[in-house]
Motif scaffolding. Structure first.
Motif, PDB file in Angstrom:
ATOM      1  N   ASP A 303       0.755  -1.223  -0.131  1.00 17.52           N
ATOM      2  CA  ASP A 303      -0.054  -0.055   0.018  1.00 17.52           C
ATOM      3  C   ASP A 303       0.813   1.324  -0.023  1.00 17.52           C
ATOM      4  OD1 ASP A 303      -1.868  -1.883   0.069  1.00 17.52           O
ATOM      5  OD2 ASP A 303      -3.032  -0.806   1.778  1.00 17.52           O
ATOM      6  N   GLY A 304       2.204   1.132  -0.127  1.00 18.16           N
ATOM      7  CA  GLY A 304       2.994   2.319  -0.278  1.00 18.16           C
ATOM      8  C   GLY A 304       3.492   2.831   0.934  1.00 18.16           C
ATOM      9  N   TYR A 305       3.096   2.513   2.219  1.00 13.31           N
ATOM     10  CA  TYR A 305       3.717   3.017   3.276  1.00 13.31           C
ATOM     11  C   TYR A 305       5.086   3.059   3.819  1.00 13.31           C
ATOM     12  CZ  TYR A 305      -1.341   3.481   4.267  1.00 13.31           C
ATOM     13  OH  TYR A 305      -2.789   3.826   3.927  1.00 13.31           O
ATOM     14  N   ILE A 306       5.717   1.787   3.195  1.00 16.15           N
ATOM     15  CA  ILE A 306       7.158   1.643   3.130  1.00 16.15           C
ATOM     16  C   ILE A 306       7.548   1.270   2.010  1.00 16.15           C
ATOM     17  CG2 ILE A 306       7.458   1.282   5.890  1.00 16.15           C
ATOM     18  CD1 ILE A 306       7.365  -1.794   5.153  1.00 16.15           C
ATOM     19  N   ASP A 307       8.670   1.074   1.629  1.00 19.25           N
ATOM     20  CA  ASP A 307       9.395   0.663   0.345  1.00 19.25           C
ATOM     21  C   ASP A 307      10.406  -0.117   0.599  1.00 19.25           C
ATOM     22  OD1 ASP A 307      11.347   2.532   1.133  1.00 19.25           O
ATOM     23  OD2 ASP A 307      10.796   3.687  -0.814  1.00 19.25           O
ATOM     24  N   GLY A 308      10.780  -0.582   1.854  1.00 20.08           N
ATOM     25  CA  GLY A 308      11.667  -1.578   2.107  1.00 20.08           C
ATOM     26  C   GLY A 308      11.779  -2.033   3.403  1.00 20.08           C
ATOM     27  N   VAL A 309      12.471  -3.042   3.547  1.00 15.97           N
ATOM     28  CA  VAL A 309      12.585  -3.663   5.162  1.00 15.97           C
ATOM     29  C   VAL A 309      14.045  -4.291   5.335  1.00 15.97           C
ATOM     30  CG1 VAL A 309      11.888  -5.503   6.598  1.00 15.97           C
ATOM     31  CG2 VAL A 309      10.097  -4.451   5.166  1.00 15.97           C
ATOM     32  N   VAL A 310      14.746  -3.799   6.285  1.00 21.27           N
ATOM     33  CA  VAL A 310      15.953  -4.354   6.708  1.00 21.27           C
ATOM     34  C   VAL A 310      15.526  -5.097   8.158  1.00 21.27           C
ATOM     35  CG1 VAL A 310      18.308  -4.038   7.247  1.00 21.27           C
ATOM     36  CG2 VAL A 310      17.199  -2.536   5.610  1.00 21.27           C
ATOM     37  N   TRP A 311      16.259  -6.491   8.036  1.00 21.94           N
ATOM     38  CA  TRP A 311      15.912  -7.370   9.170  1.00 21.94           C
ATOM     39  C   TRP A 311      16.806  -7.926   9.803  1.00 21.94           C
ATOM     40  CZ3 TRP A 311      10.515  -9.751  10.154  1.00 21.94           C
ATOM     41  CH2 TRP A 311      10.383 -10.431  11.002  1.00 21.94           C
ATOM     42  N   GLY A 312      17.366  -7.350  10.964  1.00 22.84           N
ATOM     43  CA  GLY A 312      18.554  -8.195  11.403  1.00 22.84           C
ATOM     44  C   GLY A 312      18.144  -9.419  12.367  1.00 22.84           C
ATOM     45  N   MET A 313      18.763 -10.445  11.610  1.00 23.37           N
ATOM     46  CA  MET A 313      18.307 -11.579  12.450  1.00 23.37           C
ATOM     47  C   MET A 313      19.591 -12.801  12.084  1.00 23.37           C
ATOM     48  SD  MET A 313      15.372 -14.466  11.011  1.00 23.37           S
ATOM     49  CE  MET A 313      14.063 -13.318  11.235  1.00 23.37           C
ATOM     50  N   ARG A 314      20.222 -12.935  13.253  1.00 23.67           N
ATOM     51  CA  ARG A 314      21.477 -13.874  13.305  1.00 23.67           C
ATOM     52  C   ARG A 314      20.972 -15.334  12.759  1.00 23.67           C
ATOM     53  NH1 ARG A 314      22.495 -16.785  19.017  1.00 23.67           N
ATOM     54  NH2 ARG A 314      20.536 -17.103  19.688  1.00 23.67           N
ATOM     55  N   ALA A 315      22.207 -15.976  12.349  1.00 22.82           N
ATOM     56  CA  ALA A 315      21.949 -17.151  11.585  1.00 22.82           C
ATOM     57  C   ALA A 315      21.032 -18.166  12.530  1.00 22.82           C
ATOM     58  CB  ALA A 315      23.300 -17.682  11.526  1.00 22.82           C
ATOM     59  N   ALA A 316      21.295 -18.202  13.747  1.00 21.06           N
ATOM     60  CA  ALA A 316      20.471 -19.309  14.509  1.00 21.06           C
ATOM     61  C   ALA A 316      18.932 -19.066  14.234  1.00 21.06           C
ATOM     62  CB  ALA A 316      20.914 -19.337  16.114  1.00 21.06           C
ATOM     63  N   ALA A 317      18.599 -17.592  14.330  1.00 20.27           N
ATOM     64  CA  ALA A 317      17.114 -17.504  14.022  1.00 20.27           C
ATOM     65  C   ALA A 317      16.723 -17.835  12.693  1.00 20.27           C
ATOM     66  CB  ALA A 317      16.862 -15.949  14.543  1.00 20.27           C
ATOM     67  N   GLN A 318      17.414 -17.233  11.678  1.00 22.77           N
ATOM     68  CA  GLN A 318      17.329 -17.651  10.331  1.00 22.77           C
ATOM     69  C   GLN A 318      17.079 -19.243  10.231  1.00 22.77           C
ATOM     70  OE1 GLN A 318      19.401 -15.811   7.368  1.00 22.77           O
ATOM     71  NE2 GLN A 318      19.852 -13.803   8.610  1.00 22.77           N
ATOM     72  N   ASN A 319      17.713 -19.836  10.541  1.00 22.05           N
ATOM     73  CA  ASN A 319      17.905 -21.376  10.315  1.00 22.05           C
ATOM     74  C   ASN A 319      16.439 -22.000  10.969  1.00 22.05           C
ATOM     75  OD1 ASN A 319      20.120 -21.586   9.111  1.00 22.05           O
ATOM     76  ND2 ASN A 319      21.410 -21.753  11.076  1.00 22.05           N
ATOM     77  N   GLN A 320      16.141 -21.234  12.562  1.00 16.95           N
ATOM     78  CA  GLN A 320      15.032 -21.752  12.882  1.00 16.95           C
ATOM     79  C   GLN A 320      13.561 -21.441  12.193  1.00 16.95           C
ATOM     80  OE1 GLN A 320      14.580 -23.168  15.857  1.00 16.95           O
ATOM     81  NE2 GLN A 320      12.361 -23.286  16.049  1.00 16.95           N
ATOM     82  N   ILE A 321      13.692 -20.343  11.248  1.00 21.28           N
ATOM     83  CA  ILE A 321      12.561 -20.183  10.481  1.00 21.28           C
ATOM     84  C   ILE A 321      12.417 -21.205   9.228  1.00 21.28           C
ATOM     85  CG2 ILE A 321      11.607 -18.650   8.548  1.00 21.28           C
ATOM     86  CD1 ILE A 321      12.610 -16.378  10.469  1.00 21.28           C
ATOM     87  N   LEU A 322      13.714 -21.627   8.620  1.00 21.62           N
ATOM     88  CA  LEU A 322      13.841 -22.447   7.733  1.00 21.62           C
ATOM     89  C   LEU A 322      13.668 -23.817   7.934  1.00 21.62           C
ATOM     90  CD1 LEU A 322      17.189 -21.092   5.903  1.00 21.62           C
ATOM     91  CD2 LEU A 322      14.680 -20.771   5.273  1.00 21.62           C
ATOM     92  N   HIS A 323      13.788 -24.219   9.071  1.00 23.67           N
ATOM     93  CA  HIS A 323      13.628 -25.578   9.742  1.00 23.67           C
ATOM     94  C   HIS A 323      11.813 -25.979   9.989  1.00 23.67           C
ATOM     95  CE1 HIS A 323      18.070 -26.051  11.066  1.00 23.67           C
ATOM     96  NE2 HIS A 323      17.800 -26.368   9.792  1.00 23.67           N
ATOM     97  N   SER A 324      11.274 -24.633  10.106  1.00 24.39           N
ATOM     98  CA  SER A 324      10.024 -24.601  10.604  1.00 24.39           C
ATOM     99  C   SER A 324       9.015 -24.547   9.515  1.00 24.39           C
ATOM    100  CB  SER A 324       9.692 -23.363  11.469  1.00 24.39           C
ATOM    101  OG  SER A 324      10.192 -23.549  12.617  1.00 24.39           O
ATOM    102  N   ILE A 325       9.612 -24.407   8.256  1.00 28.51           N
ATOM    103  CA  ILE A 325       8.755 -24.521   7.019  1.00 28.51           C
ATOM    104  C   ILE A 325       8.939 -25.664   5.957  1.00 28.51           C
ATOM    105  CG2 ILE A 325       7.947 -22.088   7.348  1.00 28.51           C
ATOM    106  CD1 ILE A 325      10.077 -21.338   5.336  1.00 28.51           C
ATOM    107  N   ASP A 326       8.063 -25.966   5.141  1.00 29.29           N
ATOM    108  CA  ASP A 326       8.606 -26.719   4.194  1.00 29.29           C
ATOM    109  C   ASP A 326       9.021 -25.895   3.034  1.00 29.29           C
ATOM    110  OD1 ASP A 326       8.601 -28.514   1.944  1.00 29.29           O
ATOM    111  OD2 ASP A 326       6.625 -29.199   2.150  1.00 29.29           O
TER     112      ASP A 326
END
Length: 541
Positions: A303-326
């Motif tokens: 809807d144009g309120y933001i035009d980008g996202v920067v997310w600081g997420m360490r490797a362990a947290a990223q891996n947790q997401i990837l392991h939680s989804i197919d």
């Protein structure tokens, strides 16, 4: 008149941070940096594997190891567990205390390690993180002056009648000024609700300390008998009267910060309204929470309120997401695969294992900070003047989130009860800000924070003041040194100059209750004479 070296003698200061990370060590070392510039020697004590905490501070002469390292497995399991904390339920409170017991389990080896250091190096001052109870135990045992750094106003200390409940544990209201009767009663009942948990941890702590040969128990006094610094400031913290040994010295921040790299600059270069997301260096959010945040931000971008996202997420947290989804059929948010977002396959999203937070917050394209409201993040968001969307996860983040919302610089989100639509609506409200109320409050708090951050120099002054006062408060003779009285310092000749007298005398005397009892007794005696005196006289006749 004495020389400068006699009036301002250099001393050895031992900084101690054990179970805490950089958010705990940085404020202490920032003040120590000022003290090092004044000629004092700075040493550092920590757990194994945390030596990197002092890397930005070359003035630290020696690093002491006082205990084992926290393993990667322990670290991940702990922070997965605390993400799901729910202080509203008994099970949630039990989990919180289980986490605290694990941190407390480092006390015996930390106590022994600090004991060896103090006996061998004889520091003149101990500057400790609030979580290191062993530091205060050793300071009391060896009669060494000590200061503790807290991220917020210390628990139980400096209570005020118009601040409901126990200081530092509020979850519904910060003061009684605008609070409902229900909220005030809820806060006042804190001790009753948590009593079983406190009793349990009390007995566990007593057992652990007795096994180490320590018969005393840590006691939270209403007024401290040591120097206390708070890495916060009035405006964020509700203003209240403080004893001279407690000082709001924050926000304690470095005067410099790591600049953005080309990767970050190129991402932000053509963007005007970017949301920065960070939940600290330790927290690992479950996928259900992350998915709703992603969806809310994606809708705000659509809807144009933001035009980008920067997310600081360490490797362990990223891996947790990837392991939680197919991965084969990754969930979608606004038509985009989650796995593509996390792996930086979308030009509008940037996930960073390490985000240079202050450099990002200073950038003109960052218009929103979605944060867990940790002490460092709250201070940095205010200092750099970025409005916040605050979602507390645990511990003091709950109070920090309340404070940010009360200051008008943030909108709050409840981690237990929020939706992607709520994220979208609140991003919309912060970015649009039709009455400019949020921006006005952000500028106001930023200006206050810029002035308040100078108080780290005052904190260094107070360390020296307290240290020099302590040094000459005791009688020094060969006999007393050999006897070990007060750690070899001898008889105390005068009390701490920053400690108020009421902290050293009885409650009756401090509140003049003894005088009122005498007055009431005298009035009662006169009343008895007036009432029964004539009968006594007549009976005598």
């Amino acid at each position: 008149m004495g020389s400068a070296s006699e009036v301002h003698p250099a001393r050895k200061i031992l900084a101690v941070v054990t179970v805490g990370g950089s958010s705990n060590s940085a404020p202490i070392l920032e003040i120590c940096q000022i003290l090092a510039q004044r000629g004092h020697a700075i040493e550092f004590a920590t757990l194994k594997g945390r030596e990197e905490l002092v890397q930005p501070y070359s003035f630290v002469s020696t690093v002491h190891i006082v205990g084992r390292a926290l393993t990667a497995e322990e670290d991940e399991q702990l922070y997965l567990q605390i993400t799901s904390w729910n202080h509203r339920t008994y099970a949630g409170r039990r989990d919180i205390m289980r986490f605290q017991k694990f941190l407390d389990s480092f006390w015996p080896e930390t106590y022994r390690g600090l004991k060896k250091i103090v006996e061998s190096t004889r520091p003149d001052f101990i500057f400790t993180d609030y979580q290191s109870v062993a530091s205060r135990d050793i300071a009391a045992e060896y009669c060494v002056p000590v200061a503790a750094m807290w991220p917020q106003m210390p628990w139980f200390m400096a209570p005020q009648k118009w601040i409901p409940g126990v200081p530092g544990f509020q979850v519904r209201c910060l003061t009684s000024e605008h609070a409902s009767m229900y909220d005030r009663l809820f806060e006042q009942s804190f001790i009753l609700r948590w009593a079983p948990n406190f009793i349990d941890i009390y007995y566990c702590t007593r057992k652990m300390r007795r096994a180490a040969g320590v018969k005393t128990m840590p006691f939270m006094k209403l007024k401290p008998d040591y120097l206390v610094f708070v890495n916060s400031f009035f405006g964020l913290e509700p203003s209240k009267d403080l004893p001279p040994l407690i000082h709001a010295a924050g926000p304690i921040l470095s005067d410099e910060w790591k600049p953005l790299e080309e990767e970050h600059e190129s991402f932000l270069r053509d963007k005007k309204s970017v949301a920065y997301v960070a939940f600290g260096s330790h927290l690992i959010l479950c996928f259900a929470i992350v998915e709703k945040i992603l969806e809310g931000l994606a809708d705000a971008m659509r809807d144009g309120y933001i035009d980008g996202v920067v997310w600081g997420m360490r490797a362990a947290a990223q891996n947790q997401i990837l392991h939680s989804i197919d991965l084969a059929s990754s969930p979608m948010v606004s038509g985009i695969k989650v796995v593509d977002l996390v792996q930086n396959k979308n030009p509008a999203w940037l996930f960073l294992e390490y985000a240079p937070q202050r450099g990002l917050l200073e950038h003109h394209s960052i218009k929103l900070f979605l944060t867990h409201a940790g002490a460092s993040s709250a201070n940095e968001g205010l200092y750099h003047g970025v409005p916040m969307l605050s979602m507390a996860i645990n511990a003091d983040q709950i109070q920090n989130s309340l404070r940010l919302v009360a200051a008008g610089v943030a909108l709050g989100v409840d981690k237990h009860d929020f939706s992607a639509l709520e994220i979208f609506r609140k991003v919309e409200a912060i970015i649009q800000d039709p009455d400019h109320e949020i921006q006005r409050n952000v500028r106001r708090m930023q200006r206050i924070a810029h002035v308040a951050c100078r108080r780290k120099h005052l904190a260094a002054d107070l360390v020296e003041e307290h240290m020099y006062d302590w040094d000459l408060r005791f009688e020094r003779t060969t006999l007393t040194a050999l006897s070990g009285l007060n750690g070899g310092r001898g008889k105390m000749l005068s009390p701490m100059h920053l400690q108020t007298a009421d902290a050293r005398i009885s409650w009756l005397k401090a509140t003049n209750t003894d005088q009122w009892l005498i007055v009431l007794g005298a009035c009662a005696f006169v009343g008895m004479l007036w009432r029964f005196g004539p009968f006594v006289v007549m009976a005598g006749l």
